[in-house]
Design an enzyme around this catalytic site. Sequence first.
Site, mmCIF file in Angstrom:
data_model
loop_
_atom_site.group_PDB
_atom_site.id
_atom_site.type_symbol
_atom_site.label_atom_id
_atom_site.label_comp_id
_atom_site.label_asym_id
_atom_site.label_seq_id
_atom_site.Cartn_x
_atom_site.Cartn_y
_atom_site.Cartn_z
ATOM 1 N N TRP A 154 1.782 -5.987 6.154
ATOM 2 C CA TRP A 154 1.108 -6.261 4.887
ATOM 3 C C TRP A 154 1.883 -5.671 3.711
ATOM 4 O O TRP A 154 2.015 -6.306 2.669
ATOM 5 C CB TRP A 154 -0.332 -5.750 4.900
ATOM 6 C CG TRP A 154 -1.175 -6.479 5.896
ATOM 7 C CD1 TRP A 154 -1.809 -5.949 6.987
ATOM 8 C CD2 TRP A 154 -1.497 -7.892 5.920
ATOM 9 N NE1 TRP A 154 -2.491 -6.939 7.674
ATOM 10 C CE2 TRP A 154 -2.316 -8.128 7.048
ATOM 11 C CE3 TRP A 154 -1.163 -8.970 5.107
ATOM 12 C CZ2 TRP A 154 -2.808 -9.396 7.376
ATOM 13 C CZ3 TRP A 154 -1.645 -10.241 5.425
ATOM 14 C CH2 TRP A 154 -2.462 -10.439 6.545
ATOM 15 N N LYS A 197 -12.748 -6.699 6.290
ATOM 16 C CA LYS A 197 -12.480 -5.740 7.355
ATOM 17 C C LYS A 197 -13.641 -4.750 7.462
ATOM 18 O O LYS A 197 -14.248 -4.595 8.499
ATOM 19 C CB LYS A 197 -11.191 -4.956 7.085
ATOM 20 C CG LYS A 197 -9.818 -5.622 7.286
ATOM 21 C CD LYS A 197 -9.764 -7.087 7.366
ATOM 22 C CE LYS A 197 -8.437 -7.726 7.677
ATOM 23 N NZ LYS A 197 -7.336 -7.531 6.779
ATOM 24 N N ASP A 217 -3.271 -0.799 -1.221
ATOM 25 C CA ASP A 217 -3.963 -1.844 -0.464
ATOM 26 C C ASP A 217 -4.788 -1.113 0.597
ATOM 27 O O ASP A 217 -4.251 -0.620 1.590
ATOM 28 C CB ASP A 217 -2.936 -2.779 0.189
ATOM 29 C CG ASP A 217 -3.587 -3.818 1.098
ATOM 30 O OD1 ASP A 217 -4.822 -3.811 1.252
ATOM 31 O OD2 ASP A 217 -2.840 -4.649 1.662
#
Length: 362
Positions: free
Chosen positions: A103, A197, A173
């Site tokens: 990511w 999530k 993030d």
Amino acid sequence: MQKRIYNFSAGPAVLPEDVLKEAQENLFALPSVGMSILEISHRSKTFDKIIDEAKADLRKLLDINDNYDILFLQGGASLQFSMVPLNLMPPKNKADYILTGSWSKKAQKEAKRVGIVNVAASTESESFNRIPKQSELNLDPDAAYVHYTSNNTIYGTEWHYEPETGNVPLVCDASSDILSKKINVNKFGLIYAGAQKNMGPSGVTMIIIRKDLLARSSDSLHTMLNYKIHSENGSMYNTPSTFGIYIIGLVAKWLIKNGGLDTMYKTNKEKADVLYKCIDESKDFYKGHALPDSRSLMNITFRLATEDLEKKLISEATAAGFDGLKGHRSVGGLRASIYNAFPKKGVEDLVLFMKDFQSKNS
Ligand SMILES: *Cc1c(COP(=O)(O)O)cnc(C)c1O
């Protein structure tokens, strides 16, 4: 009601049963409103109350003060890979990125389209099995910001400290560990997290942004990519994910009711410890991917001796009611995602299953 199984999916992921039940109960008609959350206008008084309460509860949980704004946008965490550099990089047009997994690499890729990216640290040569130490960070004091990924959902590593960046705004993030523990928001310029999530359903991303940084958003940006516009319009420049924000609000209330983030962290630590202990005591039958000091409490990644054995475990586990244990396609192996809402009993049952599997297959 249908029976529920253990859901180890990395995202969209398990939600608290109380939240699902409340949403189900009120899905046909919100109490005293007579319409479903799926049907009401985002410009209605009812929705104003829902979004305001969600923000207030998130402020309470994370101790977010008035120097920060909370936005609920769309396009996933992935759109933030672009919005962060588009809004925050100019006029310096350079930023530091710390690479700890897939990511952060994707974030870096988009940032490079906007300006110069300095890789302040990377653990890629070690298969992203650890988080760099502060002393390894090669930070540019003149960077527009420093970007990192607090929990690496795919590799199963997590930062257990917040990098010190001096006067350079820290951008994080936090998609896969937001609300799993207390963090000091005041250390950050911007935090973003896709909801699916640990916070709610897919389709909504929370952004916590220090208000002074809004001045960096240039008027020349496309409207929908401009933080300042979204902030001025209370996340309602266009139609937001009303249902997503509603569920985030219910999750926040569930967290407050259950003791807040310190309690949540304690439970998360206990759950992860049970699983890592099983891996560590397996005499290498199960091999953890992350180095011990970088282990994630949210995503536990491990391998077996052969891919065939991994496949066997996954198929037997699925049949036994443990879903979503297959590792991300880019790294293989197994991954147990055990976010806030995942029950401790489910981790204990998985460990019993893993011990039994080991005794039958070694
Ligand atoms: C899942 C995930 C993303 C991508 O989220 P989307 O909402 O699918 O764009 C980004 N960063 C991290 C850390 C993630 O876990």
